[in-house]
Design a protein around this motif. Structure first.
Motif, PDB file in Angstrom:
ATOM      1  N   GLU A 144       0.836  -1.199   0.000  1.00  0.00           N
ATOM      2  CA  GLU A 144       0.000   0.000   0.000  1.00  0.00           C
ATOM      3  C   GLU A 144       0.874   1.253   0.000  1.00  0.00           C
ATOM      4  N   LEU A 145       1.941   1.244   0.756  1.00  0.00           N
ATOM      5  CA  LEU A 145       2.810   2.425   0.860  1.00  0.00           C
ATOM      6  C   LEU A 145       3.608   2.683  -0.415  1.00  0.00           C
ATOM      7  N   VAL A 146       4.202   1.622  -0.963  1.00  0.00           N
ATOM      8  CA  VAL A 146       5.171   1.785  -2.050  1.00  0.00           C
ATOM      9  C   VAL A 146       4.533   1.623  -3.438  1.00  0.00           C
ATOM     10  N   GLY A 147       3.437   0.892  -3.517  1.00  0.00           N
ATOM     11  CA  GLY A 147       2.784   0.705  -4.813  1.00  0.00           C
ATOM     12  C   GLY A 147       2.920  -0.686  -5.372  1.00  0.00           C
ATOM     13  N   VAL A 217       3.390   4.083  10.310  1.00  0.00           N
ATOM     14  CA  VAL A 217       2.006   3.730   9.953  1.00  0.00           C
ATOM     15  C   VAL A 217       1.460   2.682  10.908  1.00  0.00           C
ATOM     16  N   MET A 218       2.250   1.642  11.163  1.00  0.00           N
ATOM     17  CA  MET A 218       1.815   0.594  12.074  1.00  0.00           C
ATOM     18  C   MET A 218       1.550   1.162  13.463  1.00  0.00           C
ATOM     19  N   ARG A 220       0.874   4.255  14.362  1.00  0.00           N
ATOM     20  CA  ARG A 220      -0.264   5.173  14.383  1.00  0.00           C
ATOM     21  C   ARG A 220      -1.588   4.412  14.382  1.00  0.00           C
ATOM     22  N   LYS A 221      -1.673   3.360  13.577  1.00  0.00           N
ATOM     23  CA  LYS A 221      -2.919   2.600  13.527  1.00  0.00           C
ATOM     24  C   LYS A 221      -3.172   1.859  14.830  1.00  0.00           C
ATOM     25  N   LEU A 222      -2.145   1.258  15.397  1.00  0.00           N
ATOM     26  CA  LEU A 222      -2.334   0.505  16.637  1.00  0.00           C
ATOM     27  C   LEU A 222      -2.596   1.423  17.816  1.00  0.00           C
ATOM     28  N   ARG A 223      -2.005   2.601  17.806  1.00  0.00           N
ATOM     29  CA  ARG A 223      -2.231   3.524  18.910  1.00  0.00           C
ATOM     30  C   ARG A 223      -3.699   3.941  18.993  1.00  0.00           C
ATOM     31  N   GLY A 224      -4.394   3.892  17.869  1.00  0.00           N
ATOM     32  CA  GLY A 224      -5.812   4.242  17.878  1.00  0.00           C
ATOM     33  C   GLY A 224      -6.729   3.104  18.285  1.00  0.00           C
ATOM     34  N   ALA A 225      -6.175   1.948  18.634  1.00  0.00           N
ATOM     35  CA  ALA A 225      -6.995   0.788  18.988  1.00  0.00           C
ATOM     36  C   ALA A 225      -7.757   1.017  20.286  1.00  0.00           C
ATOM     37  N   ALA A 263       8.610   5.368  18.289  1.00  0.00           N
ATOM     38  CA  ALA A 263       8.300   6.795  18.377  1.00  0.00           C
ATOM     39  C   ALA A 263       6.804   7.042  18.204  1.00  0.00           C
ATOM     40  N   ALA A 264       6.166   6.281  17.333  1.00  0.00           N
ATOM     41  CA  ALA A 264       4.743   6.490  17.042  1.00  0.00           C
ATOM     42  C   ALA A 264       3.844   6.075  18.199  1.00  0.00           C
ATOM     43  N   VAL A 265       4.270   5.108  18.991  1.00  0.00           N
ATOM     44  CA  VAL A 265       3.412   4.634  20.088  1.00  0.00           C
ATOM     45  C   VAL A 265       3.827   5.200  21.439  1.00  0.00           C
ATOM     46  N   ARG A 266       4.888   6.003  21.456  1.00  0.00           N
ATOM     47  CA  ARG A 266       5.388   6.538  22.733  1.00  0.00           C
ATOM     48  C   ARG A 266       4.293   7.324  23.442  1.00  0.00           C
TER      49      ARG A 266
END
Length: 305
Positions: A144-147, A217-218, A220-225, A263-266
């Motif tokens: 999805e990210l790279v195509g 991306v991973m 950010r998505k999991l942090r919204g769980a 960093a995204a889940v900190r």
């Protein structure tokens, strides 16, 4: 087709169409929709259309009778259900995890992470058919990210979190983007590290920058769980070809993904476990399975109170 795809998996769906003789993937997608080619156009009744429509009606009736009988037989007898995601390069890990979860009393549904497989996992979660997700193979995020050609779309890795279903996630096969035969790889990637998996599949190693984006991306998505979500990251490689001296070995790129994930889940609720193991080591798979079992058990206990 759109209306039928919105129905839960298992509800009988038979669609007669003049379009069923070609590429039906846009109509079926990740559902269990049954398509029957009408042979003649749907324009009044004739000897051919009566046969085709009669068979379709008989098929739908037979499915409905079986569905009702099976529902009655299974009522109150089902084991908790876990979805697991797998690719050829993560098969040993999923086989081990599946065996462990079966020992613990789960029914494990394995999905091939080829785009449709990831979408099917998301649909089953949305339909309320899963008690947990062992998302060991998240390679569709890279496509999805790279195509690449095996993207599961932007909603991948969101349904379980939105519904609070316990999930344990790993970066399985994030080291690769998938394309078809070598000649079909886009020209802009001609200088990249490519691996011809077979005559119809060509893999491209993700760069450090792409791995950083994937980790973010991973995370950010999991942090919204809304429910328990944890990540297990193997420090010795994330696929069968990401091993020491392997064609996709790149510890720096893998570390970029892990650093971006952390960093995204900190500051959030998502725990990240770093294991000194390869993703296909039995110890890694068992650790993921055991942790998911604990999360499901704790989640069920809280729900009953």
């Amino acid at each position: 087709a759109q209306a039928m795809r919105a129905l839960p998996i298992g509800v009988p769906k038979v669609l007669v169409s003049t379009m069923a003789g070609g590429d039906v993937s846009p109509y079926v997608d990740s559902s269990d929709l049954t398509l029957m080619y009408s042979v003649v156009d749907i324009s009044g009744l004739n000897s051919v259309s009566c046969e085709v429509l009669g068979n379709a009606a008989a098929a739908a009736a037979g499915m409905a009778r079986r569905h009702e009988r099976n529902h009655d037989e299974q009522a109150g007898r089902g084991r908790p259900v876990v979805a697991a995601t797998m690719f050829g390069v993560t098969t040993p890990a999923v086989d081990t995890a599946r065996a462990r979860l079966a020992e613990l009393g789960y029914e494990v549904l394995v999905f091939h992470a080829t785009g449709a497989g990831g979408r099917a996992v998301e649909k089953l979660a949305r339909d309320g058919m899963l008690d947990g997700v062992l998302d060991l193979t998240t390679t569709e995020l890279a496509d999805e990210l790279v195509g690449g050609v095996l993207s599961a779309g932007p909603s991948r890795l969101t349904a379980a979190g939105a519904l609070g279903i316990p999930q344990v996630v790993a970066p399985g096969a994030l080291d690769m983007v998938n394309f078809g035969p070598a000649a079909t790889v886009p020209e802009r990637f001609a200088e990249r590290r490519l691996l011809v998996h077979n005559a119809t599949v060509t893999l491209m190693r993700t760069t450090a920058g792409e791995m950083a984006d994937l980790g973010a991306v991973m995370g950010r998505k999991l942090r919204g769980a809304r429910g328990p979500a944890e990540v297990f990251w193997p420090l010795r490689g994330i696929s069968a070809v990401d091993v020491a001296d392997g064609p996709f070995a790149d510890p720096e790129a893998d570390r970029s993904g892990l650093d971006a994930l952390r960093a995204a889940v900190r500051g959030g609720e998502v725990r990240v476990h770093e294991l000194d193991a390869h993703i296909n080591d039995p110890s890694f798979a068992v650790a993921m399975a055991d942790r998911l079992h604990r999360l499901i058990t704790e989640h069920a206990r809280r729900a009953t109170h």
